[in-house]
Design a protein around this motif. Structure first.
Motif, PDB file in Angstrom:
ATOM      1  N   GLY A  69      37.528 -23.679  58.597  1.00 26.77           N
ATOM      2  CA  GLY A  69      37.568 -22.240  58.392  1.00 26.77           C
ATOM      3  C   GLY A  69      36.731 -21.845  57.186  1.00 26.77           C
ATOM      4  N   THR A  70      36.548 -20.556  56.991  1.00 21.84           N
ATOM      5  CA  THR A  70      35.775 -20.082  55.835  1.00 21.84           C
ATOM      6  C   THR A  70      36.652 -19.436  54.768  1.00 21.84           C
ATOM      7  N   ASP A  71      37.920 -19.137  55.070  1.00 18.00           N
ATOM      8  CA  ASP A  71      38.863 -18.656  54.059  1.00 18.00           C
ATOM      9  C   ASP A  71      39.516 -19.852  53.379  1.00 18.00           C
ATOM     10  N   THR A  72      39.671 -19.798  52.066  1.00 22.97           N
ATOM     11  CA  THR A  72      40.500 -20.806  51.420  1.00 22.97           C
ATOM     12  C   THR A  72      41.935 -20.617  51.918  1.00 22.97           C
ATOM     13  N   PRO A  73      42.795 -21.617  51.761  1.00 20.78           N
ATOM     14  CA  PRO A  73      44.191 -21.422  52.170  1.00 20.78           C
ATOM     15  C   PRO A  73      44.834 -20.200  51.521  1.00 20.78           C
ATOM     16  N   ALA A  74      44.528 -19.963  50.243  1.00 18.02           N
ATOM     17  CA  ALA A  74      45.086 -18.791  49.565  1.00 18.02           C
ATOM     18  C   ALA A  74      44.541 -17.499  50.161  1.00 18.02           C
ATOM     19  N   GLU A  75      43.255 -17.460  50.429  1.00 20.71           N
ATOM     20  CA  GLU A  75      42.655 -16.274  51.043  1.00 20.71           C
ATOM     21  C   GLU A  75      43.229 -16.035  52.426  1.00 20.71           C
ATOM     22  N   MET A  82      57.933  -8.162  65.318  1.00 19.16           N
ATOM     23  CA  MET A  82      57.279  -9.189  64.508  1.00 19.16           C
ATOM     24  C   MET A  82      55.923  -9.551  65.090  1.00 19.16           C
ATOM     25  N   ARG A  83      54.936  -9.735  64.208  1.00 15.88           N
ATOM     26  CA  ARG A  83      53.605 -10.183  64.625  1.00 15.88           C
ATOM     27  C   ARG A  83      53.406 -11.606  64.111  1.00 15.88           C
ATOM     28  N   ILE A  84      53.220 -12.538  65.044  1.00 10.11           N
ATOM     29  CA  ILE A  84      53.251 -13.967  64.731  1.00 10.11           C
ATOM     30  C   ILE A  84      51.986 -14.626  65.267  1.00 10.11           C
ATOM     31  N   ASP A  85      51.210 -15.234  64.371  1.00 13.28           N
ATOM     32  CA  ASP A  85      49.971 -15.921  64.735  1.00 13.28           C
ATOM     33  C   ASP A  85      50.140 -17.404  64.366  1.00 13.28           C
ATOM     34  N   LEU A  86      50.146 -18.270  65.390  1.00 11.50           N
ATOM     35  CA  LEU A  86      50.493 -19.671  65.168  1.00 11.50           C
ATOM     36  C   LEU A  86      49.309 -20.629  65.248  1.00 11.50           C
ATOM     37  N   HIS A  87      48.093 -20.150  64.955  1.00 11.41           N
ATOM     38  CA  HIS A  87      46.933 -21.055  65.017  1.00 11.41           C
ATOM     39  C   HIS A  87      45.813 -20.483  64.158  1.00 11.41           C
ATOM     40  N   THR A  88      45.668 -21.000  62.941  1.00  8.31           N
ATOM     41  CA  THR A  88      44.608 -20.543  62.040  1.00  8.31           C
ATOM     42  C   THR A  88      44.049 -21.737  61.263  1.00  8.31           C
ATOM     43  N   HIS A  89      42.844 -21.543  60.705  1.00  5.50           N
ATOM     44  CA  HIS A  89      42.156 -22.603  59.969  1.00  5.50           C
ATOM     45  C   HIS A  89      41.649 -22.078  58.624  1.00  5.50           C
ATOM     46  N   SER A  90      41.558 -22.992  57.670  1.00  2.00           N
ATOM     47  CA  SER A  90      41.070 -22.658  56.332  1.00  2.00           C
ATOM     48  C   SER A  90      39.947 -23.609  55.955  1.00  2.00           C
ATOM     49  N   THR A  91      39.489 -23.511  54.720  1.00  2.00           N
ATOM     50  CA  THR A  91      38.442 -24.407  54.234  1.00  2.00           C
ATOM     51  C   THR A  91      38.924 -25.848  54.101  1.00  2.00           C
ATOM     52  N   ALA A  92      40.221 -26.094  54.286  1.00  2.00           N
ATOM     53  CA  ALA A  92      40.709 -27.472  54.317  1.00  2.00           C
ATOM     54  C   ALA A  92      40.176 -28.210  55.537  1.00  2.00           C
ATOM     55  N   SER A  93      39.730 -27.447  56.557  1.00  2.00           N
ATOM     56  CA  SER A  93      39.007 -28.052  57.678  1.00  2.00           C
ATOM     57  C   SER A  93      37.753 -27.238  57.936  1.00  2.00           C
ATOM     58  N   PRO A 129      15.416 -29.830  61.943  1.00  3.87           N
ATOM     59  CA  PRO A 129      15.283 -30.234  60.534  1.00  3.87           C
ATOM     60  C   PRO A 129      16.590 -30.124  59.747  1.00  3.87           C
ATOM     61  N   ILE A 130      17.673 -30.577  60.325  1.00  7.87           N
ATOM     62  CA  ILE A 130      18.984 -30.531  59.694  1.00  7.87           C
ATOM     63  C   ILE A 130      19.122 -31.723  58.747  1.00  7.87           C
ATOM     64  N   THR A 131      19.935 -31.581  57.701  1.00  5.20           N
ATOM     65  CA  THR A 131      20.194 -32.692  56.784  1.00  5.20           C
ATOM     66  C   THR A 131      21.693 -32.841  56.570  1.00  5.20           C
ATOM     67  N   TRP A 132      22.103 -34.052  56.198  1.00 11.17           N
ATOM     68  CA  TRP A 132      23.505 -34.266  55.882  1.00 11.17           C
ATOM     69  C   TRP A 132      23.920 -33.429  54.678  1.00 11.17           C
ATOM     70  N   GLU A 133      23.046 -33.268  53.710  1.00  6.35           N
ATOM     71  CA  GLU A 133      23.359 -32.468  52.522  1.00  6.35           C
ATOM     72  C   GLU A 133      23.693 -31.030  52.900  1.00  6.35           C
ATOM     73  N   GLN A 134      22.981 -30.499  53.883  1.00  7.23           N
ATOM     74  CA  GLN A 134      23.244 -29.135  54.347  1.00  7.23           C
ATOM     75  C   GLN A 134      24.640 -29.041  54.969  1.00  7.23           C
ATOM     76  N   VAL A 135      24.983 -29.988  55.826  1.00  4.74           N
ATOM     77  CA  VAL A 135      26.294 -29.986  56.478  1.00  4.74           C
ATOM     78  C   VAL A 135      27.403 -30.166  55.449  1.00  4.74           C
ATOM     79  N   ALA A 136      27.216 -31.085  54.485  1.00  5.03           N
ATOM     80  CA  ALA A 136      28.220 -31.317  53.453  1.00  5.03           C
ATOM     81  C   ALA A 136      28.426 -30.066  52.599  1.00  5.03           C
ATOM     82  N   ARG A 137      27.333 -29.345  52.310  1.00  6.54           N
ATOM     83  CA  ARG A 137      27.458 -28.101  51.542  1.00  6.54           C
ATOM     84  C   ARG A 137      28.295 -27.086  52.306  1.00  6.54           C
ATOM     85  N   ILE A 138      28.057 -26.966  53.605  1.00 10.59           N
ATOM     86  CA  ILE A 138      28.804 -26.010  54.418  1.00 10.59           C
ATOM     87  C   ILE A 138      30.275 -26.404  54.490  1.00 10.59           C
ATOM     88  N   ALA A 139      30.555 -27.699  54.643  1.00 13.28           N
ATOM     89  CA  ALA A 139      31.945 -28.167  54.703  1.00 13.28           C
ATOM     90  C   ALA A 139      32.663 -27.948  53.371  1.00 13.28           C
TER      91      ALA A 139
END
Length: 285
Positions: free
Chosen positions: A14-20, A1-12, A117-127
């Motif tokens: 990560g760049t993959d949606t949970p489905a992806e 068995m291959r078991i990975d117990l630590h991953t992230h998605s766009t819910a925080s 020259p960072i903006t909050w709008e830029q960070v919010a877009r990335i999140a």
């Protein structure tokens, strides 16, 4: 068995949606994957729905990575198979999440004072609706050409603990986190406890105290631990009676790590599942 117990998605952060993430875990040949977004369970429902449509023998472990602080040192606690609706634990996760936006805004303000020259709008877009965090700010620095990689942003010059643009946030006391996880029927594992490249780490005496308070395990096999560190942590876990896990800490394209890059022993996974009373792993078929 291959078991990975630590991953992230766009819910925080990560760049993959949970489905992806679920689909990519199956493509990577994993048998078990845990979704452990920062301080949130927002991605669990989408991941479970994707799993049901998958038609492949993959198991999903619902979890979260909790933001904690001990004596001024930041640390992360992985929580597995807890009841997400247990009110006390749910309330504490909400407090941590609610502090993420003002914290990120504070980092943006500090960076602008430093001439970036960072903006909050830029960070919010990335999140993009996820639980905003330092990696989103770091990604903005990459976009602006200030640093080459997200990891390069986590230095004293920029976003590391105590760095020029660092801003503190509401974080759980790890002893309280262990109590809350256990109270919700879950299992707690100290994430990357010796990741010195991320900043200051807690001493091994503190890990012993956390073990005495009910900590179930420590994450040993991780990209931020070299081989010498893994051997030392394995010995410490043996002395303290702690489980040892291995995980990728996958964030999609945001970090240079692959799903299944490090894995957990099947016997350890079975013991985690046995100890949990708040939830059960979700199977595809």
């Amino acid at each position: 068995m291959r078991i990975d117990l630590h991953t992230h998605s766009t819910a925080s952060d990560g760049t993959d949606t949970p489905a992806e993430l679920v689909r990519n875990a199956a493509r990577a040949g994993l048998d078990v994957v845990a979704l452990t977004d920062h301080d949130t369970v927002a991605g669990h429902a989408e991941a479970a729905a994707a799993l049901r449509q998958l038609g492949a023998p993959l198991t999903l472990v619902p979890g979260a990575e909790l933001s904690c602080r001990l004596a001024g040192t930041s640390l992360h606690m992985l929580a597995y198979l807890f009841d997400p609706d247990e009110p006390e634990f749910a309330r504490e996760r909400e407090l941590v999440r609610d502090d993420r936006v003002p914290r990120a805004r504070g980092m943006v303000a500090k960076l602008r004072e430093l001439g970036v020259p960072i903006t909050w709008e830029q960070v919010a877009r990335i999140a993009d609706g996820g639980a905003v965090g330092r990696p989103h700010v770091a990604s903005a620095l990459v976009e602006l050409g200030v640093v080459e990689t997200v990891s390069d942003a986590f230095t004293q010059a920029w976003l590391a603990d105590g760095g020029r643009a660092y801003v503190e946030k509401h974080e759980l006391d790890p002893f309280e986190a262990i109590r809350l996880v256990k109270g919700a029927g879950g299992v707690s594992v100290f994430a990357h406890p010796a990741a010195v490249k991320r900043g200051e780490t807690v001493p091994e005496t503190a890990i012993a105290e956390l073990a005495a308070a009910g900590l179930d395990g420590i994450e040993v096999d991780h990209m931020d631990h070299d081989e010498e560190t893994r051997v030392r942590l394995r010995g410490l876990a043996g002395d303290l009676g702690l489980l040892t896990t291995g995980s990728s800490d996958y964030h999609g394209s945001r970090k240079e790590c692959r799903l299944g890059e490090y894995t957990t022993d099947p016997e350890v996974y079975r013991e985690i599942s046995r100890r949990a009373t708040g939830a059960v792993p979700i199977t595809a078929i």
